[in-house]
Design a protein around this motif. Structure first.
Motif, PDB file in Angstrom:
ATOM      1  N   GLY A  15      46.862  45.842  23.393  1.00 48.02           N
ATOM      2  CA  GLY A  15      46.414  44.586  23.995  1.00 48.02           C
ATOM      3  C   GLY A  15      45.867  44.793  25.396  1.00 48.02           C
ATOM      4  N   LEU A  16      46.548  45.619  26.178  1.00 48.57           N
ATOM      5  CA  LEU A  16      46.080  45.901  27.540  1.00 48.57           C
ATOM      6  C   LEU A  16      44.750  46.644  27.522  1.00 48.57           C
ATOM      7  CD1 LEU A  16      49.437  46.929  29.268  1.00 48.57           C
ATOM      8  CD2 LEU A  16      48.157  44.806  29.572  1.00 48.57           C
ATOM      9  N   LEU A  17      44.596  47.584  26.588  1.00 50.96           N
ATOM     10  CA  LEU A  17      43.330  48.315  26.484  1.00 50.96           C
ATOM     11  C   LEU A  17      42.180  47.379  26.126  1.00 50.96           C
ATOM     12  CD1 LEU A  17      44.458  51.592  24.659  1.00 50.96           C
ATOM     13  CD2 LEU A  17      43.761  51.343  27.046  1.00 50.96           C
ATOM     14  N   VAL A  18      42.437  46.444  25.219  1.00 51.28           N
ATOM     15  CA  VAL A  18      41.399  45.474  24.846  1.00 51.28           C
ATOM     16  C   VAL A  18      41.031  44.607  26.042  1.00 51.28           C
ATOM     17  CG1 VAL A  18      40.908  43.453  23.426  1.00 51.28           C
ATOM     18  CG2 VAL A  18      42.003  45.449  22.407  1.00 51.28           C
ATOM     19  N   LEU A  19      42.039  44.168  26.802  1.00 50.56           N
ATOM     20  CA  LEU A  19      41.762  43.354  27.987  1.00 50.56           C
ATOM     21  C   LEU A  19      40.949  44.127  29.023  1.00 50.56           C
ATOM     22  CD1 LEU A  19      45.147  41.465  28.524  1.00 50.56           C
ATOM     23  CD2 LEU A  19      42.962  40.491  27.823  1.00 50.56           C
ATOM     24  N   VAL A  20      41.301  45.392  29.234  1.00 48.77           N
ATOM     25  CA  VAL A  20      40.557  46.217  30.188  1.00 48.77           C
ATOM     26  C   VAL A  20      39.109  46.378  29.726  1.00 48.77           C
ATOM     27  CG1 VAL A  20      40.330  48.539  31.152  1.00 48.77           C
ATOM     28  CG2 VAL A  20      42.574  47.440  31.052  1.00 48.77           C
ATOM     29  N   TYR A  21      38.933  46.655  28.440  1.00 42.18           N
ATOM     30  CA  TYR A  21      37.584  46.818  27.883  1.00 42.18           C
ATOM     31  C   TYR A  21      36.770  45.525  28.046  1.00 42.18           C
ATOM     32  CZ  TYR A  21      33.909  47.637  24.418  1.00 42.18           C
ATOM     33  OH  TYR A  21      32.699  47.771  23.785  1.00 42.18           O
ATOM     34  N   THR A  22      37.446  44.377  27.896  1.00 40.86           N
ATOM     35  CA  THR A  22      36.754  43.088  28.002  1.00 40.86           C
ATOM     36  C   THR A  22      36.361  42.757  29.433  1.00 40.86           C
ATOM     37  OG1 THR A  22      37.991  42.262  26.092  1.00 40.86           O
ATOM     38  CG2 THR A  22      36.936  40.622  27.497  1.00 40.86           C
ATOM     39  N   PHE A  23      37.246  43.098  30.386  1.00 41.74           N
ATOM     40  CA  PHE A  23      37.023  42.671  31.764  1.00 41.74           C
ATOM     41  C   PHE A  23      36.251  43.675  32.609  1.00 41.74           C
ATOM     42  CE2 PHE A  23      40.419  39.709  30.685  1.00 41.74           C
ATOM     43  CZ  PHE A  23      39.965  38.551  31.304  1.00 41.74           C
ATOM     44  N   VAL A  24      36.021  44.876  32.116  1.00 41.25           N
ATOM     45  CA  VAL A  24      35.245  45.847  32.894  1.00 41.25           C
ATOM     46  C   VAL A  24      33.830  45.335  33.194  1.00 41.25           C
ATOM     47  CG1 VAL A  24      34.087  48.078  32.739  1.00 41.25           C
ATOM     48  CG2 VAL A  24      36.535  47.935  32.362  1.00 41.25           C
ATOM     49  N   PRO A  25      33.081  44.799  32.209  1.00 41.41           N
ATOM     50  CA  PRO A  25      31.744  44.264  32.546  1.00 41.41           C
ATOM     51  C   PRO A  25      31.802  43.132  33.563  1.00 41.41           C
ATOM     52  CG  PRO A  25      31.989  44.528  30.172  1.00 41.41           C
ATOM     53  CD  PRO A  25      33.348  44.714  30.758  1.00 41.41           C
ATOM     54  N   ILE A  26      32.832  42.274  33.456  1.00 43.55           N
ATOM     55  CA  ILE A  26      32.967  41.182  34.413  1.00 43.55           C
ATOM     56  C   ILE A  26      33.227  41.726  35.813  1.00 43.55           C
ATOM     57  CG2 ILE A  26      34.324  39.141  35.027  1.00 43.55           C
ATOM     58  CD1 ILE A  26      34.873  38.753  32.053  1.00 43.55           C
ATOM     59  N   ALA A  27      34.064  42.774  35.901  1.00 49.78           N
ATOM     60  CA  ALA A  27      34.342  43.396  37.194  1.00 49.78           C
ATOM     61  C   ALA A  27      33.075  43.983  37.801  1.00 49.78           C
ATOM     62  CB  ALA A  27      35.413  44.475  37.032  1.00 49.78           C
ATOM     63  N   VAL A  28      32.216  44.555  36.961  1.00 45.59           N
ATOM     64  CA  VAL A  28      30.948  45.108  37.441  1.00 45.59           C
ATOM     65  C   VAL A  28      30.060  43.998  38.005  1.00 45.59           C
ATOM     66  CG1 VAL A  28      28.818  46.268  36.749  1.00 45.59           C
ATOM     67  CG2 VAL A  28      31.024  47.102  35.910  1.00 45.59           C
ATOM     68  N   VAL A  29      30.007  42.858  37.314  1.00 48.88           N
ATOM     69  CA  VAL A  29      29.208  41.728  37.792  1.00 48.88           C
ATOM     70  C   VAL A  29      29.716  41.243  39.142  1.00 48.88           C
ATOM     71  CG1 VAL A  29      28.632  39.309  37.339  1.00 48.88           C
ATOM     72  CG2 VAL A  29      28.481  40.991  35.503  1.00 48.88           C
ATOM     73  N   VAL A  30      31.048  41.102  39.286  1.00 52.41           N
ATOM     74  CA  VAL A  30      31.628  40.661  40.550  1.00 52.41           C
ATOM     75  C   VAL A  30      31.310  41.663  41.660  1.00 52.41           C
ATOM     76  CG1 VAL A  30      33.772  40.147  41.773  1.00 52.41           C
ATOM     77  CG2 VAL A  30      33.467  39.389  39.393  1.00 52.41           C
ATOM     78  N   LEU A  31      31.450  42.947  41.362  1.00 51.01           N
ATOM     79  CA  LEU A  31      31.168  43.984  42.355  1.00 51.01           C
ATOM     80  C   LEU A  31      29.704  43.945  42.788  1.00 51.01           C
ATOM     81  CD1 LEU A  31      32.151  46.497  43.925  1.00 51.01           C
ATOM     82  CD2 LEU A  31      31.473  47.868  41.928  1.00 51.01           C
ATOM     83  N   MET A  32      28.810  43.812  41.823  1.00 46.91           N
ATOM     84  CA  MET A  32      27.384  43.819  42.128  1.00 46.91           C
ATOM     85  C   MET A  32      26.939  42.583  42.905  1.00 46.91           C
ATOM     86  SD  MET A  32      25.923  46.572  41.327  1.00 46.91           S
ATOM     87  CE  MET A  32      26.197  48.068  40.378  1.00 46.91           C
ATOM     88  N   SER A  33      27.735  41.511  42.863  1.00 41.63           N
ATOM     89  CA  SER A  33      27.368  40.328  43.638  1.00 41.63           C
ATOM     90  C   SER A  33      27.492  40.581  45.135  1.00 41.63           C
ATOM     91  CB  SER A  33      28.249  39.141  43.236  1.00 41.63           C
ATOM     92  OG  SER A  33      29.596  39.344  43.645  1.00 41.63           O
ATOM     93  N   PHE A  34      28.191  41.649  45.522  1.00 43.45           N
ATOM     94  CA  PHE A  34      28.324  42.040  46.931  1.00 43.45           C
ATOM     95  C   PHE A  34      27.496  43.290  47.261  1.00 43.45           C
ATOM     96  CE2 PHE A  34      32.273  39.858  45.809  1.00 43.45           C
ATOM     97  CZ  PHE A  34      32.344  38.899  46.808  1.00 43.45           C
ATOM     98  N   ASN A  35      26.536  43.590  46.419  1.00 40.96           N
ATOM     99  CA  ASN A  35      25.772  44.821  46.562  1.00 40.96           C
ATOM    100  C   ASN A  35      24.465  44.593  47.325  1.00 40.96           C
ATOM    101  OD1 ASN A  35      24.867  47.471  46.191  1.00 40.96           O
ATOM    102  ND2 ASN A  35      23.860  46.953  44.249  1.00 40.96           N
ATOM    103  N   ALA A  36      24.151  45.534  48.201  1.00 37.15           N
ATOM    104  CA  ALA A  36      22.852  45.558  48.871  1.00 37.15           C
ATOM    105  C   ALA A  36      22.104  46.771  48.338  1.00 37.15           C
ATOM    106  CB  ALA A  36      23.019  45.650  50.376  1.00 37.15           C
ATOM    107  N   PRO A  37      21.323  46.611  47.268  1.00 37.57           N
ATOM    108  CA  PRO A  37      20.711  47.769  46.612  1.00 37.57           C
ATOM    109  C   PRO A  37      19.600  48.379  47.454  1.00 37.57           C
ATOM    110  CG  PRO A  37      19.876  45.758  45.641  1.00 37.57           C
ATOM    111  CD  PRO A  37      20.934  45.350  46.626  1.00 37.57           C
ATOM    112  N   ALA A  38      19.509  49.685  47.378  1.00 32.27           N
ATOM    113  CA  ALA A  38      18.406  50.368  48.061  1.00 32.27           C
ATOM    114  C   ALA A  38      17.100  50.117  47.331  1.00 32.27           C
ATOM    115  CB  ALA A  38      18.700  51.866  48.144  1.00 32.27           C
TER     116      ALA A  38
END
Length: 267
Positions: A15-38
């Motif tokens: 169950g924890l592995l499934v949750l991690v797999y599900t939330f990794v893309p969401i975490a990437v989206v949140v992280l990228m919202s604070f990104n200043a890309p070159a």
């Protein structure tokens, strides 16, 4: 010993592995919202910034597309929820000719691939003389049509699992049909209606295939993201995605907390 420990906790671990797999893309989206890309051509985290949140409409055309998607989603949700609730009550509480066929037809838009449903709606609009008028209203009609099935199924499930003894008790206590519906039936069905409305809005806001086929020159948020991806996705898109996720979580948490308060009040 180790094997026993794994057997006892295998469900939890999976169950924890499934949750991690599900939330990794969401975490990437949140992280990228604070990104200043070159460079917009490379989707990677380069530097931390709050500019994306301070200027969410800096990307040209994004906010207008977002507003259009929200407007269509709200209107489609309102119409589909009202019609779907009425249809759900009719299918569960009343017996009429063609009821079985209606139950089958309700599932067809859900079972059909979106490309088939979208092209069918496009053919309908063209045959009806709207070939040169595709836009906001054709998108809205298309969204109402495919959201309606999901609303009906959700309301039917809620009604089918609802005990009608409370309604019978209310009528035994001389409540009128209107009073019974307002004070007993509607509060019991409301969680299903709310869930159906939230699902309908999510489906409408997120849809790309059916919208793209029936949009004409109108641009919604998913279509904007698809077009922007050809040139490089602006980081403000991730801000919108993060906000949508936060709002969704807030709604779920508030509903759950309200349900727990009601349970504690009854106890």
């Amino acid at each position: 010993m180790t094997a026993r420990w794994i057997r006892e906790r295998i469900v939890l671990v999976l169950g924890l592995l499934v949750l991690v797999y599900t939330f990794v893309p969401i975490a990437v989206v949140v992280l990228m919202s604070f990104n200043a890309p070159a460079s917009r051509n490379v989707y990677r985290f380069d530097a931390f910034t709050l500019d994306n949140w301070a200027n969410p409409c800096a990307a040209e055309g994004m906010c207008s597309a977002l507003g259009r998607s929200i407007q269509i989603g709200l209107l489609a949700t309102l119409v589909a929820t009202v019609l779907g609730t009425l249809a759900g009550f009719a299918l569960v509480r009343h017996d009429f000719a063609g009821r079985s066929a209606s139950n089958l037809l309700i599932f067809l838009p859900m079972a059909a691939p979106e490309i088939v449903l979208g092209s069918s709606l496009l053919a309908l609009f063209v045959a009806s003389g709207f070939a040169g008028q595709l836009g906001f209203w054709t998108i809205l009609i298309a969204h109402i049509m495919f959201c309606l099935s999901f609303v009906v199924v959700t309301i039917r499930s809620r009604l089918a699992g609802m005990d009608d003894t409370l309604e019978q008790a209310a009528m035994d206590l001389y409540a009128t049909p209107v009073q019974t519906f307002r004070r007993v039936t509607f509060p019991l069905v409301f969680p299903g209606i709310l869930g159906a409305a939230l699902l309908s809005f999510s489906l409408s806001f997120d849809d790309f295939i059916i919208t793209n086929l029936n949009a004409g020159t109108t641009t919604t948020f998913p279509m904007y993201v698809w077009g922007a991806a050809q040139r490089g996705v602006p980081m403000q898109v991730n801000v919108v995605g993060t906000l949508m996720f936060v709002v969704s979580v807030a709604i779920v948490v508030s509903v759950e907390m309200n349900n727990r308060r009601r349970v504690r009040a009854l106890v």
